[in-house]
Design an enzyme around this catalytic site. Structure first.
Site, PDB file in Angstrom:
ATOM      1  N   ASN A   6       0.800  -1.237   0.000  1.00 45.91           N
ATOM      2  CA  ASN A   6       0.000   0.000   0.000  1.00 45.91           C
ATOM      3  C   ASN A   6       0.831   1.285   0.000  1.00 45.91           C
ATOM      4  O   ASN A   6       0.277   2.368  -0.163  1.00 45.91           O
ATOM      5  CB  ASN A   6      -0.999   0.029   1.181  1.00 45.91           C
ATOM      6  CG  ASN A   6      -2.039  -1.053   1.049  1.00 45.91           C
ATOM      7  OD1 ASN A   6      -2.649  -1.194   0.003  1.00 45.91           O
ATOM      8  ND2 ASN A   6      -2.229  -1.853   2.082  1.00 45.91           N
ATOM      9  N   ARG A  11       0.399   4.823  17.890  1.00 45.96           N
ATOM     10  CA  ARG A  11      -0.842   4.520  17.178  1.00 45.96           C
ATOM     11  C   ARG A  11      -1.574   3.344  17.835  1.00 45.96           C
ATOM     12  O   ARG A  11      -1.408   3.113  19.029  1.00 45.96           O
ATOM     13  CB  ARG A  11      -0.515   4.275  15.694  1.00 45.96           C
ATOM     14  CG  ARG A  11       0.118   5.506  15.036  1.00 45.96           C
ATOM     15  CD  ARG A  11       0.376   5.298  13.576  1.00 45.96           C
ATOM     16  NE  ARG A  11      -0.869   5.087  12.841  1.00 45.96           N
ATOM     17  CZ  ARG A  11      -0.914   4.619  11.586  1.00 45.96           C
ATOM     18  NH1 ARG A  11       0.220   4.345  10.947  1.00 45.96           N
ATOM     19  NH2 ARG A  11      -2.071   4.448  10.991  1.00 45.96           N
TER      20      ARG A  11
HETATM   21  O1  CA2 Z   1       4.148   4.304   9.235  1.00 39.90           O
HETATM   22  C1  CA2 Z   1       4.486   3.489   8.383  1.00 39.90           C
HETATM   23  O2  CA2 Z   1       5.357   3.688   7.546  1.00 39.90           O
HETATM   24  C2  CA2 Z   1       3.750   2.149   8.306  1.00 39.90           C
HETATM   25  O3  CA2 Z   1       4.692   1.155   7.994  1.00 39.90           O
HETATM   26  C3  CA2 Z   1       2.728   2.306   7.202  1.00 39.90           C
HETATM   27  C4  CA2 Z   1       1.819   1.090   7.056  1.00 39.90           C
HETATM   28  C5  CA2 Z   1       1.216   0.696   8.387  1.00 39.90           C
HETATM   29  O4  CA2 Z   1       0.484  -0.519   8.249  1.00 39.90           O
HETATM   30  C6  CA2 Z   1       2.273   0.516   9.461  1.00 39.90           C
HETATM   31  O5  CA2 Z   1       1.621   0.221  10.677  1.00 39.90           O
HETATM   32  C7  CA2 Z   1       3.086   1.784   9.623  1.00 39.90           C
HETATM   33  C8  CA2 Z   1       0.681   1.380   6.079  1.00 39.90           C
HETATM   34  C9  CA2 Z   1       1.118   1.843   4.725  1.00 39.90           C
HETATM   35  C10 CA2 Z   1      -0.100   2.201   3.939  1.00 39.90           C
HETATM   36  O6  CA2 Z   1       0.154   3.394   3.226  1.00 39.90           O
HETATM   37  C11 CA2 Z   1      -0.887   4.078   2.719  1.00 39.90           C
HETATM   38  C12 CA2 Z   1      -0.586   5.250   2.088  1.00 39.90           C
HETATM   39  C13 CA2 Z   1      -1.590   6.010   1.558  1.00 39.90           C
HETATM   40  C14 CA2 Z   1      -2.892   5.584   1.631  1.00 39.90           C
HETATM   41  C15 CA2 Z   1      -3.193   4.395   2.246  1.00 39.90           C
HETATM   42  C16 CA2 Z   1      -2.181   3.636   2.796  1.00 39.90           C
END
Ligand code: CA2
Length: 179
Positions: A24, A120
């Site tokens: 994602n 979080r």
């Molecule tokens: O904070 C981070 O970099 C994370 O690795 C991002 C992940 C999350 O599951 C981790 O807990 C923390 C999520 C990435 C999803 O990125 C998106 C970006 C834009 C819109 C939707 C999702």
């Protein structure tokens, strides 16, 4: 074995870092800007390529939404790479396979998160990766990747790997990007 072929000698001497973005993260800058910011993944990658050139490090940047693909890339880094920077995204909190692959290749690894995962939801506080990473950077946004590259470079220099200061080259993003 060393060779007198100039091109091969340069390639062998180059410090190479594999940078992996998990699921994602290809959506960065298009949604959830309040959590992950407005910078797109392409812009983050461009800043990493530029810093790599400044530091004399070749960066190979890839993104995947598929756990097994990330595992395979980590395994392949055993030959030709000196370090790994990884934002495993949601796999941070679920993937023993990614942790095992990182442990198996045993390269200095920096875990990066854009958001501060410790501020979080409870389920984000656990990282399967942190136990096999040399460092975790969490909460600095895109700057975290740049800090990770600088930190890895310092670590590798201290260990004796020499970044190529005068002949810089970056591969940029080489793998498929999910769009
Ligand atoms: O904070 C981070 O970099 C994370 O690795 C991002 C992940 C999350 O599951 C981790 O807990 C923390 C999520 C990435 C999803 O990125 C998106 C970006 C834009 C819109 C939707 C999702």
């Amino acid at each position: 074995m060393r060779t007198f072929d100039r091109g091969r000698l340069l390639a062998e001497d180059m410090v190479r870092v594999l940078i992996l973005h998990g699921p994602n993260l290809n959506l960065l800058g298009t949604r959830e800007e309040s959590i992950y910011g407005t910078m797109t993944l392409d812009a983050i990658d461009a800043s990493l390529v530029q810093l790599g050139e400044e530091l004399g490090i070749e960066v190979d940047i890839r993104q995947s939404n598929v756990e097994g693909e990330l595992v395979t890339w980590i395994q392949e880094a055993r030959s030709g790479y000196q370090g790994i920077i990884i934002n495993p995204a949601a796999y941070t909190h679920t993937s023993i396979a990614i942790r095992d692959a990182l442990a198996a290749v045993n390269l200095p690894t920096v875990e990066v998160h854009l958001s501060n995962i410790h501020q979080r939801e409870e389920f984000r506080r656990q990282s399967y990766v942190s136990g096999v990473a040399m460092a975790q950077i969490s909460g600095f946004g895109p700057t975290g990747y740049l800090l990770a590259l600088r930190g890895l470079r310092e670590h590798l220099s201290a260990r004796g790997s020499k970044p190529a200061r005068s002949r810089t080259r970056s591969t940029g993003r080489t793998a498929k990007r999910n769009r």
